[in-house]
Structures are given as structure tokens and as C-alpha cells.
Design a protein around this motif. Structure first.
Motif, PDB file in Angstrom:
ATOM      1  N   PRO A 166       1.832   6.190  -1.412  1.00 32.23           N
ATOM      2  CA  PRO A 166       2.668   5.584  -0.382  1.00 32.23           C
ATOM      3  C   PRO A 166       3.665   6.555   0.224  1.00 32.23           C
ATOM      4  O   PRO A 166       3.928   6.533   1.412  1.00 32.23           O
ATOM      5  CB  PRO A 166       3.383   4.446  -1.136  1.00 32.23           C
ATOM      6  CG  PRO A 166       2.445   4.093  -2.240  1.00 32.23           C
ATOM      7  CD  PRO A 166       1.811   5.398  -2.648  1.00 32.23           C
ATOM      8  N   SER A 225      15.201   1.319   3.540  1.00 33.58           N
ATOM      9  CA  SER A 225      14.413   0.785   4.652  1.00 33.58           C
ATOM     10  C   SER A 225      13.616   1.886   5.349  1.00 33.58           C
ATOM     11  O   SER A 225      12.531   1.635   5.880  1.00 33.58           O
ATOM     12  CB  SER A 225      15.316   0.069   5.658  1.00 33.58           C
ATOM     13  OG  SER A 225      16.097   0.987   6.413  1.00 33.58           O
ATOM     14  N   ALA A 249       1.032  -3.757   6.530  1.00 33.74           N
ATOM     15  CA  ALA A 249       2.054  -3.224   7.431  1.00 33.74           C
ATOM     16  C   ALA A 249       3.074  -4.298   7.799  1.00 33.74           C
ATOM     17  O   ALA A 249       4.282  -4.040   7.833  1.00 33.74           O
ATOM     18  CB  ALA A 249       1.397  -2.661   8.691  1.00 33.74           C
ATOM     19  N   VAL A 302       1.666  -7.317  -1.597  1.00 28.63           N
ATOM     20  CA  VAL A 302       1.220  -5.962  -1.247  1.00 28.63           C
ATOM     21  C   VAL A 302       0.352  -5.394  -2.368  1.00 28.63           C
ATOM     22  O   VAL A 302      -0.688  -4.777  -2.123  1.00 28.63           O
ATOM     23  CB  VAL A 302       2.426  -5.038  -0.981  1.00 28.63           C
ATOM     24  CG1 VAL A 302       1.969  -3.579  -0.884  1.00 28.63           C
ATOM     25  CG2 VAL A 302       3.134  -5.441   0.304  1.00 28.63           C
ATOM     26  N   LYS A 342       6.064   3.584   5.281  1.00 30.12           N
ATOM     27  CA  LYS A 342       4.855   3.008   4.684  1.00 30.12           C
ATOM     28  C   LYS A 342       4.143   2.109   5.689  1.00 30.12           C
ATOM     29  O   LYS A 342       2.911   2.136   5.798  1.00 30.12           O
ATOM     30  CB  LYS A 342       5.218   2.223   3.428  1.00 30.12           C
ATOM     31  CG  LYS A 342       5.671   3.102   2.268  1.00 30.12           C
ATOM     32  CD  LYS A 342       6.119   2.262   1.085  1.00 30.12           C
ATOM     33  CE  LYS A 342       6.612   3.148  -0.060  1.00 30.12           C
ATOM     34  NZ  LYS A 342       7.099   2.361  -1.217  1.00 30.12           N
ATOM     35  N   ALA A 343       4.910   1.307   6.424  1.00 26.33           N
ATOM     36  CA  ALA A 343       4.313   0.445   7.449  1.00 26.33           C
ATOM     37  C   ALA A 343       3.601   1.285   8.497  1.00 26.33           C
ATOM     38  O   ALA A 343       2.465   0.986   8.895  1.00 26.33           O
ATOM     39  CB  ALA A 343       5.396  -0.415   8.101  1.00 26.33           C
ATOM     40  N   GLN A 383       9.804  -6.526   4.683  1.00 26.91           N
ATOM     41  CA  GLN A 383      10.661  -5.989   3.627  1.00 26.91           C
ATOM     42  C   GLN A 383      11.815  -5.188   4.229  1.00 26.91           C
ATOM     43  O   GLN A 383      12.964  -5.298   3.787  1.00 26.91           O
ATOM     44  CB  GLN A 383       9.838  -5.103   2.693  1.00 26.91           C
ATOM     45  CG  GLN A 383       8.843  -5.864   1.831  1.00 26.91           C
ATOM     46  CD  GLN A 383       7.901  -4.934   1.074  1.00 26.91           C
ATOM     47  OE1 GLN A 383       7.871  -3.725   1.311  1.00 26.91           O
ATOM     48  NE2 GLN A 383       7.122  -5.494   0.177  1.00 26.91           N
ATOM     49  N   ARG A 387       5.441  -4.833   5.002  1.00 21.58           N
ATOM     50  CA  ARG A 387       6.418  -3.746   4.917  1.00 21.58           C
ATOM     51  C   ARG A 387       7.530  -3.947   5.947  1.00 21.58           C
ATOM     52  O   ARG A 387       8.714  -3.741   5.645  1.00 21.58           O
ATOM     53  CB  ARG A 387       5.734  -2.398   5.152  1.00 21.58           C
ATOM     54  CG  ARG A 387       4.704  -2.000   4.108  1.00 21.58           C
ATOM     55  CD  ARG A 387       5.306  -1.842   2.733  1.00 21.58           C
ATOM     56  NE  ARG A 387       4.351  -1.267   1.791  1.00 21.58           N
ATOM     57  CZ  ARG A 387       4.562  -1.164   0.485  1.00 21.58           C
ATOM     58  NH1 ARG A 387       5.700  -1.604  -0.030  1.00 21.58           N
ATOM     59  NH2 ARG A 387       3.655  -0.635  -0.313  1.00 21.58           N
ATOM     60  N   VAL A 435      10.382   2.239   3.658  1.00 19.83           N
ATOM     61  CA  VAL A 435       9.514   1.095   3.927  1.00 19.83           C
ATOM     62  C   VAL A 435       8.927   1.186   5.338  1.00 19.83           C
ATOM     63  O   VAL A 435       7.749   0.897   5.559  1.00 19.83           O
ATOM     64  CB  VAL A 435      10.290  -0.225   3.742  1.00 19.83           C
ATOM     65  CG1 VAL A 435       9.382  -1.415   4.031  1.00 19.83           C
ATOM     66  CG2 VAL A 435      10.842  -0.326   2.322  1.00 19.83           C
ATOM     67  N   SER A 464       6.733 -10.734  -1.694  1.00 21.47           N
ATOM     68  CA  SER A 464       6.184  -9.743  -0.779  1.00 21.47           C
ATOM     69  C   SER A 464       5.605  -8.551  -1.527  1.00 21.47           C
ATOM     70  O   SER A 464       4.503  -8.089  -1.230  1.00 21.47           O
ATOM     71  CB  SER A 464       7.275  -9.277   0.193  1.00 21.47           C
ATOM     72  OG  SER A 464       6.798  -8.256   1.030  1.00 21.47           O
ATOM     73  N   ALA A 465       6.332  -8.044  -2.512  1.00 21.82           N
ATOM     74  CA  ALA A 465       5.864  -6.883  -3.274  1.00 21.82           C
ATOM     75  C   ALA A 465       4.592  -7.221  -4.052  1.00 21.82           C
ATOM     76  O   ALA A 465       3.661  -6.411  -4.138  1.00 21.82           O
ATOM     77  CB  ALA A 465       6.956  -6.404  -4.224  1.00 21.82           C
ATOM     78  N   HIS A 488       0.260   2.645   7.191  1.00 23.73           N
ATOM     79  CA  HIS A 488      -0.827   1.656   7.214  1.00 23.73           C
ATOM     80  C   HIS A 488      -1.396   1.515   8.628  1.00 23.73           C
ATOM     81  O   HIS A 488      -2.620   1.433   8.817  1.00 23.73           O
ATOM     82  CB  HIS A 488      -0.319   0.299   6.735  1.00 23.73           C
ATOM     83  CG  HIS A 488       0.172   0.285   5.315  1.00 23.73           C
ATOM     84  ND1 HIS A 488      -0.443   0.993   4.309  1.00 23.73           N
ATOM     85  CD2 HIS A 488       1.221  -0.367   4.732  1.00 23.73           C
ATOM     86  CE1 HIS A 488       0.198   0.794   3.169  1.00 23.73           C
ATOM     87  NE2 HIS A 488       1.205  -0.027   3.403  1.00 23.73           N
TER      88      HIS A 488
END
Length: 232
Positions: free
Chosen positions: A8, A181, A149, A94, A187-188, A155, A152, A184, A90-91, A191
Motif C-alpha cells: 500500500p 489522511s 478507492a 478493505v 492509497k486511493a 476513511q 479510502r 490514505v 471500513s478497514a 487503486h
């Protein structure tokens, strides 16, 4: 494909430097698209490995159920649901998607006879009428990456929302949350970059025409730019 095997944190290569802090912002998060129950006609079901079909059905049902709980948590971001392990819904969702992804990639790999045998259906949680079904394992991969995504982004939104104190006052977003953030958002973006550059090109023009608007290249690119725009 590199984006599926990378860690990630590798998404950080998308930008050269990270800001020390970012302002307090709210992030637009499109509605989640969730998998519909897997329906296989008897002739097809009989021709496929039973273990595979059972795993597909179980994984999709699990993801759909978890997504329903996540939708409730998103509507009440200050009281997000927690699991028995203390992690956010949410986690966990994922993680479930990450565990499901290798199964679909095995079906989508070059030379696989299963790539276009199963019709996968997904529905937009905010519009029951918006359902798209395509006989393509790459469509399933694309849908999974898109969902990851969106989670993320949700989040990140939660991290950037001011919390309410016991006295009813809004507290300022901490620098720690702002820095978290950034990770995060990256990571989004990772994806979405993977979806655009590694998955869409593997789908035929005919199947790409059948994609919902949320999965079109233009919308994926715009959402990716939104995520990166928060950290540059």
C-alpha cells in the motif's frame, strides 16, 4: 501486474514530496457500488469447479453485507461502527476486498477460460435501479479496485472531519490526522491508477461501453486527481 503485488505504501511514488500539513477539507465520496448475489445457470454451474463458485459466492455475500454496515457508518461518521476487534467496518471491508482480489485475478489472467464465463453484477447503493452486469472477470477486478478507492476516500473524509467534544464544541482536526489522511489519499489514488492503466486496457471496447459512469476512464481520472489534489 505491479499494482496488485505492490505494498500500500508504494502509492507514495505518485508524488515527489509530502506536505507537512494540509488544510481542513471535506472530500466528495461517490456512492459505493456493491456486488449482487452470484447467479449461475445450472449448465454453467455444473461446468465450473464447485470450490471456486462457492468461494466466489461467499466472498461477494460477505462484501455486500459489510458494505451495508459501512453505509450506515458513513451516514453517522462521528459514531462509526466498530468490530469485535476494535477496527472500523471500513478497514475490515478493505481487507475482505484485498483477500478477494487474488481469486478474481486468477480468473482474469491471460489464457484463462473463466475470464468471460461468469456474469458479475454490481449495484450502486444510492440508486437501486443502477445495476450493471457484465460477463467479465476484469469488470469484477475493476469494481473491486473502485470500491477500495471509495472506501479510502471515506476513511480520509473521516480523518478530516472535526470531532465533537463532550461539551458539544467542534475540536480542530489534529495534525496527526491530517498527516494520516495523506497516506490514505495516496492509497486511493493508487487503486484508481491501477484501474485506469492496468485493468481498463484489458477490457474489450464493447465491454467498456457497458461500464457504468462511475467506472468510466474520465470519472476514474477525475476522482484520482481529486485524491492527489488533497496532498499536493
Amino acid at each position: 501486474m505491479g499494482c496488485f503485488s505492490s505494498k500500500p505504501d508504494d502509492a507514495s511514488v505518485l508524488i515527489r514530496r509530502r506536505p507537512a500539513s494540509i488544510g481542513e477539507v471535506a472530500v466528495f465520496v461517490p456512492g459505493l457500488r456493491v456486488p449482487e448475489p452470484l447467479e449461475l445457470p445450472p449448465p454453467l454451474a455444473d461446468s465450473l469447479p464447485r470450490r471456486l463458485t462457492e468461494r466466489l459466492a461467499a466472498s461477494r455475500d460477505r462484501i455486500a453485507n459489510m458494505a451495508a454496515r459501512e453505509a450506515l457508518a458513513v451516514t453517522k461518521p462521528r459514531r462509526r461502527a466498530a468490530t469485535q476487534h476494535g477496527a472500523s467496518t471500513s478497514a475490515d471491508l478493505v481487507q475482505a476486498l484485498e483477500e478477494y482480489l487474488p481469486v478474481i485475478l486468477g480468473m482474469a489472467k491471460d489464457g484463462s477460460e473463466l475470464e468471460d464465463k461468469i456474469q458479475f453484477a454490481w449495484m450502486n447503493q444510492e440508486d437501486d435501479a443502477e445495476e450493471t452486469a457484465l460477463p467479465s472477470a476484469w469488470y469484477e477486478v475493476l469494481s473491486v479496485l473502485h470500491m477500495m478507492a471509495m472506501l479510502r476516500l471515506s476513511q480520509a473524509n473521516s480523518l478530516l472531519l472535526p470531532k465533537t467534544s463532550l461539551e458539544g464544541y467542534h475540536t480542530k482536526v489534529s495534525e496527526e490526522n491530517k498527516r494520516a489522511s495523506v497516506e490514505v489519499f495516496l492509497k486511493a489514488a493508487g487503486h484508481l491508477e491501477c484501474a485506469m492503466h492496468q485493468v481498463l486496457p484489458r477490457m474489450s471496447p464493447e465491454k467498456r461501453k457497458g461500464l457504468p459512469v462511475d467506472l468510466s476512464e474520465g470519472v476514474l481520472k477525475a476522482t484520482c486527481m481529486q485524491a492527489l489534489g488533497q496532498v499536493t
